[in-house]
Write a protein that holds these residues in place. Structure first.
Motif, PDB file in Angstrom:
ATOM      1  N   GLY A   8       0.675  -1.174   0.037  1.00 53.50           N
ATOM      2  CA  GLY A   8       0.003  -0.011   0.058  1.00 53.50           C
ATOM      3  C   GLY A   8       0.734   1.147  -0.022  1.00 53.50           C
ATOM      4  N   GLY A   9       1.964   1.176   0.026  1.00 47.85           N
ATOM      5  CA  GLY A   9       2.904   2.322   0.110  1.00 47.85           C
ATOM      6  C   GLY A   9       3.071   2.954  -1.368  1.00 47.85           C
ATOM      7  N   GLY A  10       3.539   4.180  -1.215  1.00 45.60           N
ATOM      8  CA  GLY A  10       3.826   4.749  -2.598  1.00 45.60           C
ATOM      9  C   GLY A  10       3.930   6.195  -2.686  1.00 45.60           C
ATOM     10  N   LEU A  11       3.919   6.872  -3.751  1.00 43.54           N
ATOM     11  CA  LEU A  11       4.194   8.278  -3.688  1.00 43.54           C
ATOM     12  C   LEU A  11       2.822   9.100  -3.755  1.00 43.54           C
ATOM     13  CD1 LEU A  11       6.024  10.870  -4.441  1.00 43.54           C
ATOM     14  CD2 LEU A  11       5.848  10.185  -6.849  1.00 43.54           C
ATOM     15  N   VAL A  12       2.748   9.925  -2.950  1.00 44.04           N
ATOM     16  CA  VAL A  12       1.282  10.925  -2.977  1.00 44.04           C
ATOM     17  C   VAL A  12       1.857  12.263  -2.497  1.00 44.04           C
ATOM     18  CG1 VAL A  12       1.218  10.188  -0.240  1.00 44.04           C
ATOM     19  CG2 VAL A  12      -0.922  10.751  -1.769  1.00 44.04           C
ATOM     20  N   GLN A  13       0.981  13.283  -2.984  1.00 50.84           N
ATOM     21  CA  GLN A  13       1.188  14.479  -2.831  1.00 50.84           C
ATOM     22  C   GLN A  13       0.798  14.820  -1.176  1.00 50.84           C
ATOM     23  OE1 GLN A  13      -1.086  16.442  -5.588  1.00 50.84           O
ATOM     24  NE2 GLN A  13       0.776  16.586  -7.215  1.00 50.84           N
ATOM     25  N   SER A  14       1.212  16.247  -0.716  1.00 50.09           N
ATOM     26  CA  SER A  14       0.840  16.686   0.510  1.00 50.09           C
ATOM     27  C   SER A  14      -0.542  16.614   0.447  1.00 50.09           C
ATOM     28  CB  SER A  14       1.595  17.724   0.856  1.00 50.09           C
ATOM     29  OG  SER A  14       1.371  18.321   1.837  1.00 50.09           O
ATOM     30  N   GLY A  15      -1.201  16.069   1.545  1.00 49.05           N
ATOM     31  CA  GLY A  15      -2.696  16.208   1.909  1.00 49.05           C
ATOM     32  C   GLY A  15      -3.340  15.240   1.412  1.00 49.05           C
ATOM     33  N   GLY A  16      -2.670  14.252   0.795  1.00 47.84           N
ATOM     34  CA  GLY A  16      -3.317  13.072   0.367  1.00 47.84           C
ATOM     35  C   GLY A  16      -3.435  12.072   1.084  1.00 47.84           C
TER      36      GLY A  16
END
Length: 117
Positions: A8-16
């Motif tokens: 479930g990890g990954g790259l996400v934008q701040s606030g996501g």
């Protein structure tokens, strides 16, 4: 053979948001206190949240109100729902299991969470 497998990890934008899962096998899941830890580059591994066998939860102050730890004893799986993510949440997140007698403990291999600002 005991296995704790995070996903479930990954790259996400701040606030996501992200939802981490830890699927376990080889342990009697309901007899284990479970936890999520994280380790940022160059820093020590710190506890993020824990959940007891009776589903009592504890959180580090910096994630209170944003993260929710939960467990499903029917699926032998631990979860971490992360919302309003911040750049400082960037780390490798590890699943941890410790039996209620304090005799055995296990770690997962970790999953990377990266929050871009």
């Amino acid at each position: 053979q005991v296995q704790l497998v995070e996903s479930g990890g990954g790259l996400v934008q701040s606030g996501g948001s992200l939802r981490l899962s830890c699927a376990t096998s080889g342990i009697r899941f309901r007899d284990y206190t479970m936890g999520w830890y994280r380790q940022a580059p160059g820093k020590q591994r710190d506890v993020v949240a824990t959940i007891s066998t009776s589903a009592r939860t504890n959180y580090r102050d910096s994630v209170k109100g944003r993260f929710t730890i939960s467990r499903d004893n029917t699926k032998n799986t631990l979860y971490l729902q992360m919302s309003n993510l911040k750049a400082e949440d960037t780390a490798v997140y590890y699943c941890y299991a410790r039996d209620v007698w304090g005799q055995d403990d296990y770690w997962g291999q970790g999953t990377q969470v990266t929050v871009s600002s």
